[in-house]
Motif scaffolding. Structure first.
Motif, PDB file in Angstrom:
ATOM      1  N   VAL A  99     -10.116   2.069  -5.762  1.00  8.36           N
ATOM      2  CA  VAL A  99      -8.818   2.725  -5.843  1.00  8.36           C
ATOM      3  C   VAL A  99      -7.743   1.710  -5.453  1.00  8.36           C
ATOM      4  CG1 VAL A  99      -7.356   4.579  -4.949  1.00  8.36           C
ATOM      5  CG2 VAL A  99      -9.811   4.974  -5.236  1.00  8.36           C
ATOM      6  N   VAL A 100      -6.812   1.440  -6.376  1.00  4.15           N
ATOM      7  CA  VAL A 100      -5.690   0.563  -6.054  1.00  4.15           C
ATOM      8  C   VAL A 100      -4.411   1.370  -6.248  1.00  4.15           C
ATOM      9  CG1 VAL A 100      -4.425  -1.531  -6.653  1.00  4.15           C
ATOM     10  CG2 VAL A 100      -6.918  -1.537  -6.709  1.00  4.15           C
ATOM     11  N   CYS A 101      -3.783   1.723  -5.127  1.00  4.09           N
ATOM     12  CA  CYS A 101      -2.502   2.415  -5.187  1.00  4.09           C
ATOM     13  C   CYS A 101      -1.451   1.478  -4.634  1.00  4.09           C
ATOM     14  CB  CYS A 101      -2.534   3.697  -4.356  1.00  4.09           C
ATOM     15  SG  CYS A 101      -3.515   5.008  -5.112  1.00  4.09           S
ATOM     16  N   GLY A 102      -0.346   1.331  -5.323  1.00  6.24           N
ATOM     17  CA  GLY A 102       0.687   0.411  -4.856  1.00  6.24           C
ATOM     18  C   GLY A 102       1.741   0.263  -5.928  1.00  6.24           C
ATOM     19  N   TRP A 103       2.647  -0.709  -5.711  1.00 11.59           N
ATOM     20  CA  TRP A 103       3.772  -0.785  -6.633  1.00 11.59           C
ATOM     21  C   TRP A 103       3.766  -2.056  -7.479  1.00 11.59           C
ATOM     22  CZ3 TRP A 103       3.638   2.702  -2.784  1.00 11.59           C
ATOM     23  CH2 TRP A 103       4.127   3.970  -3.084  1.00 11.59           C
ATOM     24  N   GLY A 104       2.621  -2.724  -7.537  1.00 12.95           N
ATOM     25  CA  GLY A 104       2.545  -3.942  -8.338  1.00 12.95           C
ATOM     26  C   GLY A 104       2.318  -3.609  -9.810  1.00 12.95           C
TER      27      GLY A 104
END
Lengths: 92, 344
Positions: free
Chosen positions: B71-76
């Motif tokens: 799971v990759v949650c972020g703003w990139g």
């Protein structure tokens, strides 16, 4: 040119070099067009550029500049972003 | 073989936007959740790449009842999230599929990670029927579509190692763009394109087969069909335009192209052909009414790049913003590459 805009121009050059996979953008004159014969972005590359600019600088060029004159050259894009970040855009 | 499907959350796996839904997060899309579980049953992993806080990933796990492999949650950028996921799972880019409702996110990933199988949510059900995603039986249509995905990948791999310009590469691939009047046999595909194209669609309005049939019969309209092929494969009918012709101006009522043809010079070729054909008829001006939407940015870049300019937006009649892009037919014409074939 203010130091701020020189930084911005450098950032744009790096971004263009990354998108095109070609270092030519790092050295290209400010007047170099971004599309077609200049930096050589096609509609897909241009879209990636506008998406990245929106993400980094919170400036939605595709929504504001319908003629995309800001893509006329490296310098035009830097000036556009500089102006937009100095003064918040008034809503349509 | 695809080993992992990487999901966007907002308006893709979730029926809504996580951060905009207040106390109660949006429900999971029933249709996509069903595909997710079906693919999991075939041994395919699932992961999340979302522009959201980490809680959104936790919520998606609870709501789907599926344990995501990463799971990759972020703003990139989504391409960066996908690279993180493939590194974590020890996969290569050609072993993952990416599903996102946002056409620009898909374009970004397709551009930076050309090996990734990029899908719109509405295409996932169809893709799930492919052997590429572990489907057992194969229909003729699924086989054909699977071949297209493989051709696309082979072309992109070759592009990666190719040294010259994009134009040189298109020539090197034996690219052939054919622009010719549409015929009755094209009607089903024309309708399908009007429904399924977004990034290169000037109106965003579905056009029924019967409407296209009427346009084919109309003396005041031209319907041009665009076909694309190269030595990797034949993509068939990938785009079209509908033009209302008069001596004073050509009004382009609809311009559309499949994202299958993305990055292959087709939209530029079509615009160059329109300009040349209009001038050959002695027309003064070409006008393209175009919806202003985040979805069709690639089309608007192609239009301005071909010398079209707009004055101001038309007053929005409620739903969509629209602007008319115009150019004089007599101005310096955009170059028509030599691989484009047009009717004599």
């Amino acid at each position: 040119m203010t130091p701020g805009s020189a930084d911005l121009t450098g950032e744009i050059r790096l971004l263009l070099a990354e998108i095109t996979g070609d270092g030519a953008a790092l050295e290209a004159p400010l007047g170099t067009p971004l599309l077609r014969d200049g930096i050589g972005l096609d509609s897909l590359g241009g879209t990636v550029l506008l998406t990245e600019i929106k993400r980094r600088y919170r400036v939605d060029i595709a929504d504001e500049d319908l003629n995309l004159d800001s893509l006329a050259s490296i310098g035009a894009l830097a000036s556009y972003l500089q102006a937009r970040m100095a003064a918040p855009w008034s809503p349509r | 073989m695809i080993k992992c499907v990487i999901w966007d959350l907002d308006n893709t796996l979730l029926d809504g936007v996580y951060l905009e839904s207040g106390e109660r997060p949006p429900p999971v899309s029933t249709a996509l959740s069903a595909v997710l579980h079906e693919l999991a049953g075939r041994g395919i992993l699932h992961a999340i790449a979302s522009r959201n806080p980490p809680e959104a990933g936790v919520y998606a796990e609870q709501a789907t009842g599926h344990a995501f492999a990463a799971v990759v949650c972020g703003w990139g950028a989504k391409s960066a999230a996908i690279e993180t996921i493939t590194a974590e799972l020890g996969l290569t880019a050609d072993e993952v599929a990416f599903v996102d409702d946002d056409a620009l996110e898909r374009a970004e990933v397709a551009f930076r990670l050309p090996e990734v199988l990029v899908l719109a949510p509405q295409d996932l059900r169809e893709a799930a029927a492919l052997p590429l995603l572990g489907a057992p039986a194969s229909t003729e249509e699924a086989r054909r579509r699977g071949e297209l995905y493989l051709q696309r990948r082979a072309r992109r791999e070759e592009a990666r190692s190719f040294g010259g310009s994009r134009e040189d590469f298109l020539r090197h691939c034996g690219t052939r763009v054919t622009i010719a009047p549409a015929s009755a046999a094209d009607l089903p595909r024309l309708h399908e394109l009007s429904v399924r194209t977004h990034q290169f669609n000037s109106t965003g309005i579905a056009v029924a087969e019967a409407e296209f049939a009427a346009l084919l019969r109309s003396a005041d309209h031209q319907v041009a069909a665009v076909r694309l092929a190269d030595r990797f494969g034949d993509d068939g009918l990938v785009g079209a335009c509908v033009i209302a012709t008069s001596p004073a101006s050509w009004q382009v009522r609809l311009l559309m192209m499949s994202c299958r043809a993305l990055g292959r010079g087709v939209i530029d070729a079509l615009l160059a052909w329109i300009c040349r054909a209009a001038r050959a008829e002695g027309t003064d001006e070409i006008a393209v009414a175009c919806v202003i939407s985040p979805r069709n940015v690639p089309l608007r870049i192609a239009l301005t790049s071909a010398g079209f300019r707009t004055g101001r937006e038309l007053e929005a009649d409620g739903a969509e913003r629209t602007a008319v892009y115009r150019r004089p037919a007599g101005d310096a014409l955009p170059e028509l590459p030599d691989w484009v074939t047009v009717p004599a």
